[in-house]
Scaffold this motif. Structure first.
Motif, mmCIF file in Angstrom:
data_model
loop_
_atom_site.group_PDB
_atom_site.id
_atom_site.type_symbol
_atom_site.label_atom_id
_atom_site.label_comp_id
_atom_site.label_asym_id
_atom_site.label_seq_id
_atom_site.Cartn_x
_atom_site.Cartn_y
_atom_site.Cartn_z
ATOM 1 N N ALA A 45 -20.177 -63.200 3.303
ATOM 2 C CA ALA A 45 -18.829 -63.677 3.642
ATOM 3 C C ALA A 45 -18.932 -64.474 4.942
ATOM 4 O O ALA A 45 -19.874 -64.276 5.722
ATOM 5 N N PRO A 46 -17.986 -65.385 5.185
ATOM 6 C CA PRO A 46 -18.040 -66.163 6.422
ATOM 7 C C PRO A 46 -18.011 -65.259 7.658
ATOM 8 O O PRO A 46 -17.289 -64.258 7.689
ATOM 9 N N LEU A 47 -18.815 -65.602 8.655
ATOM 10 C CA LEU A 47 -18.875 -64.833 9.898
ATOM 11 C C LEU A 47 -18.428 -65.718 11.057
ATOM 12 O O LEU A 47 -18.868 -66.857 11.181
ATOM 13 N N SER A 48 -17.576 -65.169 11.894
ATOM 14 C CA SER A 48 -17.110 -65.905 13.066
ATOM 15 C C SER A 48 -18.135 -65.796 14.188
ATOM 16 O O SER A 48 -19.052 -64.966 14.162
ATOM 17 N N ARG A 49 -17.954 -66.626 15.197
ATOM 18 C CA ARG A 49 -18.836 -66.595 16.369
ATOM 19 C C ARG A 49 -18.777 -65.216 17.031
ATOM 20 O O ARG A 49 -19.802 -64.644 17.412
ATOM 21 N N ALA A 50 -17.564 -64.679 17.155
ATOM 22 C CA ALA A 50 -17.405 -63.364 17.793
ATOM 23 C C ALA A 50 -18.090 -62.267 16.988
ATOM 24 O O ALA A 50 -18.713 -61.361 17.546
ATOM 25 N N ARG A 51 -17.978 -62.343 15.657
ATOM 26 C CA ARG A 51 -18.603 -61.333 14.809
ATOM 27 C C ARG A 51 -20.126 -61.413 14.909
ATOM 28 O O ARG A 51 -20.810 -60.388 15.002
ATOM 29 N N LEU A 52 -20.668 -62.618 14.906
ATOM 30 C CA LEU A 52 -22.111 -62.784 15.051
ATOM 31 C C LEU A 52 -22.587 -62.274 16.408
ATOM 32 O O LEU A 52 -23.624 -61.605 16.502
ATOM 33 N N GLN A 53 -21.833 -62.579 17.457
ATOM 34 C CA GLN A 53 -22.211 -62.115 18.796
ATOM 35 C C GLN A 53 -22.238 -60.601 18.852
ATOM 36 O O GLN A 53 -23.133 -59.987 19.446
#
Length: 203
Positions: free
Chosen positions: A39-47
């Motif tokens: 699923a798409p991951l946001s910058r905050a989620r990846l961090q």
């Protein structure tokens, strides 16, 4: 099943420090996370997934490198996309794969009537909205099967109730609705008349 607590892995901190020092390895890890998450991951989620040992600047550079890596890929796209007000990344097969998938899969299409489209259009443009409000605009009763069909398709969901007599259910669209109609966010919706009066839709 809950995910393991990262504190259970003493070597993880050292691995993260190594990632921070190896841009190419960090790109590879982000690539694997996108594939695993599905699923798409946001910058905050990846961090959050990578941890504080990875500087935000390193994450930014790795994302740019990953996008560049797939820029000329004939079958996979990796492009930032706005979803729910956040920039997200994902790895998705592009249209060039479609002919090959068609050979392995039976056609899975559904035909949606004008009544279904009009109902979906009203929910999309005036959300959150109640069934009674939809009926007031359309001038006819809403068949419960239409609401069920849209929910089963994953395009609408219940988001609560309106605090009025009877406490009617409030309906709104989902992220799946945006993906299926190739919309980055709700601001990209076409006009209400153009969407709701196009006759039948096959998806």
């Amino acid at each position: 099943m809950s995910r393991p607590d990262v504190r259970e892995f003493p070597a993880l901190a050292a691995q993260r420090e190594a990632l921070a020092a190896s841009p190419s390895e960090l790109v590879g890890l982000i690539e694997a996370l996108l594939l695993a998450e599905g699923a798409p991951l946001s910058r905050a989620r990846l961090q959050h997934m990578l941890g504080e040992a990875i500087p935000a600047s390193a994450l930014e550079q790795a994302l740019a490198a990953l996008v560049q890596r797939y820029a000329d890929h004939p079958y996979i796209d990796c492009l930032p996309r706005m979803m729910a007000g956040e920039e997200t990344w994902s790895l998705v097969a592009n249209a060039a794969v479609a002919p090959y998938l068609a050979r392995a899969q039976a056609p899975r299409t559904a035909r949606y009537s004008r009544a279904v489209l009009e109902t979906l259009a009203l929910i999309a443009w005036r959300q959150p909205i109640t069934r009674g409000e939809i009926e007031a605009v359309r001038g006819v009763a809403v068949n419960p099967q239409i609401i069920r069909q849209l929910m089963d398709r994953g395009w609408i969901r219940s988001v609560g109730v309106r605090e009025t007599p009877g406490r009617p259910e409030l309906l709104a669209t989902t992220d799946e609705f945006l993906r299926d109609f190739n919309l980055p966010d709700l601001s990209a919706l076409p006009t209400l008349d153009a969407f709701g009066t196009q006759g039948e839709l096959v998806v």
